[in-house]
Design a protein around this motif. Structure first.
Motif, PDB file in Angstrom:
ATOM      1  N   LEU A  55       7.009  -3.621  -6.386  1.00 23.02           N
ATOM      2  CA  LEU A  55       8.203  -2.931  -5.903  1.00 23.02           C
ATOM      3  C   LEU A  55       8.293  -1.506  -6.434  1.00 23.02           C
ATOM      4  N   VAL A  56       7.675  -1.229  -7.574  1.00 22.85           N
ATOM      5  CA  VAL A  56       7.509   0.170  -7.995  1.00 22.85           C
ATOM      6  C   VAL A  56       6.677   0.917  -6.943  1.00 22.85           C
ATOM      7  N   ASN A  57       5.593   0.282  -6.497  1.00 19.05           N
ATOM      8  CA  ASN A  57       4.783   0.890  -5.437  1.00 19.05           C
ATOM      9  C   ASN A  57       5.628   1.205  -4.209  1.00 19.05           C
ATOM     10  N   VAL A  58       6.481   0.254  -3.825  1.00 18.99           N
ATOM     11  CA  VAL A  58       7.339   0.456  -2.652  1.00 18.99           C
ATOM     12  C   VAL A  58       8.254   1.655  -2.848  1.00 18.99           C
ATOM     13  N   LEU A  59       8.898   1.728  -4.007  1.00 16.80           N
ATOM     14  CA  LEU A  59       9.830   2.828  -4.256  1.00 16.80           C
ATOM     15  C   LEU A  59       9.123   4.176  -4.317  1.00 16.80           C
ATOM     16  N   GLN A  60       7.847   4.151  -4.708  1.00 18.05           N
ATOM     17  CA  GLN A  60       7.104   5.411  -4.831  1.00 18.05           C
ATOM     18  C   GLN A  60       6.229   5.709  -3.626  1.00 18.05           C
ATOM     19  N   GLY A  61       6.416   4.958  -2.545  1.00 14.09           N
ATOM     20  CA  GLY A  61       5.769   5.285  -1.278  1.00 14.09           C
ATOM     21  C   GLY A  61       4.351   4.786  -1.113  1.00 14.09           C
ATOM     22  N   ARG A  62       3.927   3.843  -1.960  1.00 20.43           N
ATOM     23  CA  ARG A  62       2.595   3.256  -1.837  1.00 20.43           C
ATOM     24  C   ARG A  62       2.690   1.875  -1.205  1.00 20.43           C
ATOM     25  N   PRO A  63       1.577   1.346  -0.698  1.00 29.80           N
ATOM     26  CA  PRO A  63       1.608  -0.034  -0.204  1.00 29.80           C
ATOM     27  C   PRO A  63       2.063  -0.992  -1.296  1.00 29.80           C
ATOM     28  N   MET A  64       2.837  -1.993  -0.923  1.00 29.72           N
ATOM     29  CA  MET A  64       3.360  -2.941  -1.909  1.00 29.72           C
ATOM     30  C   MET A  64       2.227  -3.626  -2.659  1.00 29.72           C
ATOM     31  N   TYR A  65       1.239  -4.123  -1.925  1.00 26.23           N
ATOM     32  CA  TYR A  65       0.039  -4.718  -2.509  1.00 26.23           C
ATOM     33  C   TYR A  65      -1.169  -4.127  -1.793  1.00 26.23           C
ATOM     34  N   VAL A  66      -2.298  -4.049  -2.491  1.00 25.49           N
ATOM     35  CA  VAL A  66      -3.533  -3.580  -1.856  1.00 25.49           C
ATOM     36  C   VAL A  66      -3.865  -4.467  -0.681  1.00 25.49           C
ATOM     37  N   SER A  67      -3.702  -5.778  -0.874  1.00 31.17           N
ATOM     38  CA  SER A  67      -3.937  -6.756   0.186  1.00 31.17           C
ATOM     39  C   SER A  67      -3.347  -8.079  -0.269  1.00 31.17           C
ATOM     40  N   ALA A  68      -3.193  -9.009   0.663  1.00 33.93           N
ATOM     41  CA  ALA A  68      -2.717 -10.343   0.302  1.00 33.93           C
ATOM     42  C   ALA A  68      -3.707 -11.031  -0.631  1.00 33.93           C
ATOM     43  N   THR A  69      -4.983 -10.802  -0.379  1.00 30.43           N
ATOM     44  CA  THR A  69      -6.012 -11.406  -1.224  1.00 30.43           C
ATOM     45  C   THR A  69      -5.928 -10.876  -2.653  1.00 30.43           C
ATOM     46  N   ALA A  70      -5.733  -9.571  -2.791  1.00 30.16           N
ATOM     47  CA  ALA A  70      -5.621  -8.969  -4.120  1.00 30.16           C
ATOM     48  C   ALA A  70      -4.364  -9.466  -4.830  1.00 30.16           C
ATOM     49  N   ARG A  71      -3.268  -9.611  -4.101  1.00 31.70           N
ATOM     50  CA  ARG A  71      -2.036 -10.139  -4.694  1.00 31.70           C
ATOM     51  C   ARG A  71      -2.280 -11.520  -5.282  1.00 31.70           C
ATOM     52  N   ASP A  72      -2.864 -12.393  -4.492  1.00 30.68           N
ATOM     53  CA  ASP A  72      -3.102 -13.761  -4.957  1.00 30.68           C
ATOM     54  C   ASP A  72      -4.080 -13.788  -6.130  1.00 30.68           C
ATOM     55  N   ALA A  73      -5.099 -12.930  -6.067  1.00 30.82           N
ATOM     56  CA  ALA A  73      -6.094 -12.894  -7.140  1.00 30.82           C
ATOM     57  C   ALA A  73      -5.474 -12.417  -8.450  1.00 30.82           C
ATOM     58  N   ASP A  74      -4.570 -11.455  -8.377  1.00 30.02           N
ATOM     59  CA  ASP A  74      -3.914 -10.967  -9.591  1.00 30.02           C
ATOM     60  C   ASP A  74      -3.076 -12.057 -10.245  1.00 30.02           C
TER      61      ASP A  74
END
Length: 228
Positions: A55-74
């Motif tokens: 959500l920091v990414n969202v507020l700063q204008g970046r994609p929320m996650y690099v990808s769904a796969t990256a989100r799950d892997a993290d």
């Protein structure tokens, strides 16, 4: 009008409650199953931390996650960590979110979340509040839907009822806790089904945390809700 600054305070308070409660765990109990299928408590804590950064990414204008796969892997990467590391991560990522929320910004702008979903920037703190409160319940450590702040419960019911409004698979439905009422489902002149129960039970059903056994339905069966 959404008061993002007030919601940021609520997020901080909710995070403090979660950290205080989770600090009573130990490494063994962090590895135990949470209330979310397939996730340990470590998965839940890891998700809470990574969501703050997303959500920091969202507020700063970046994609929320690099990808769904990256989100799950993290989340999978971070889930096995010991309790002290988990708590430090939740605390520090929460601080980063607070810092991003305190920065001067146009809170009327539209931001993009996951899967192409958009929202007003001013609603992002409330979305974070939802993540912290509901996942605190998901940890299964004594914090229940009945313990949630009344304002939060009412607002989240309103948010979820709106989310299902117009959904073709949900009949026109009136929700009430005896004091407040909400409408959801397909648009119609009148509700087909009235669902009544306590506000926590209504929220649990709408949020997929309860099966609706504590609710009563008049005019038809309790509607089946699509996944969030």
């Amino acid at each position: 009008m959404i008061d993002h600054a007030r919601d940021l305070v609520s997020v901080r308070e909710a995070t403090d409650r979660l950290l205080t409660a989770a600090a009573k765990l130990d490494n063994a109990s962090v590895a135990e199953p949470s209330r979310l299928p397939g996730w340990s408590r470590g998965h839940v804590l890891a998700h809470i931390a990574r969501n703050a950064d997303a959500l920091v990414n969202v507020l700063q204008g970046r994609p929320m996650y690099v990808s769904a796969t990256a989100r799950d892997a993290d989340i999978e990467r971070d889930a096995p960590r010991p309790l002290d590391v988990q708590l430090t991560d939740v605390r520090e990522s929460g601080s980063r979110f607070q810092e991003a929320g305190a920065a001067p910004a146009d809170w009327t702008r539209t931001v993009e979340l996951r899967n192409g979903v958009t929202d007003a920037a001013a609603r992002v703190p409330f979305r974070r509040w939802v993540e912290v409160e509901l996942h605190h319940v998901d940890l299964g450590i004594g914090y229940e839907l009945e313990d949630l702040p009344a304002e939060f419960v009412e607002r989240e019911i309103d948010f979820l009822a709106d989310r299902f409004t117009g959904h073709a698979d949900v009949p026109p439905t009136r929700l009430t806790d005896g004091t407040h009422a909400w409408s959801t489902g397909r648009e119609a002149d009148a509700a087909e089904v009235t669902v009544q129960g306590t506000a926590p039970d209504l929220l649990g059903w709408l949020a997929g945390r309860r099966d609706g056994a504590g609710l009563t339905a008049e005019g038809g069966a309790l509607p089946a809700l699509p996944p969030l």
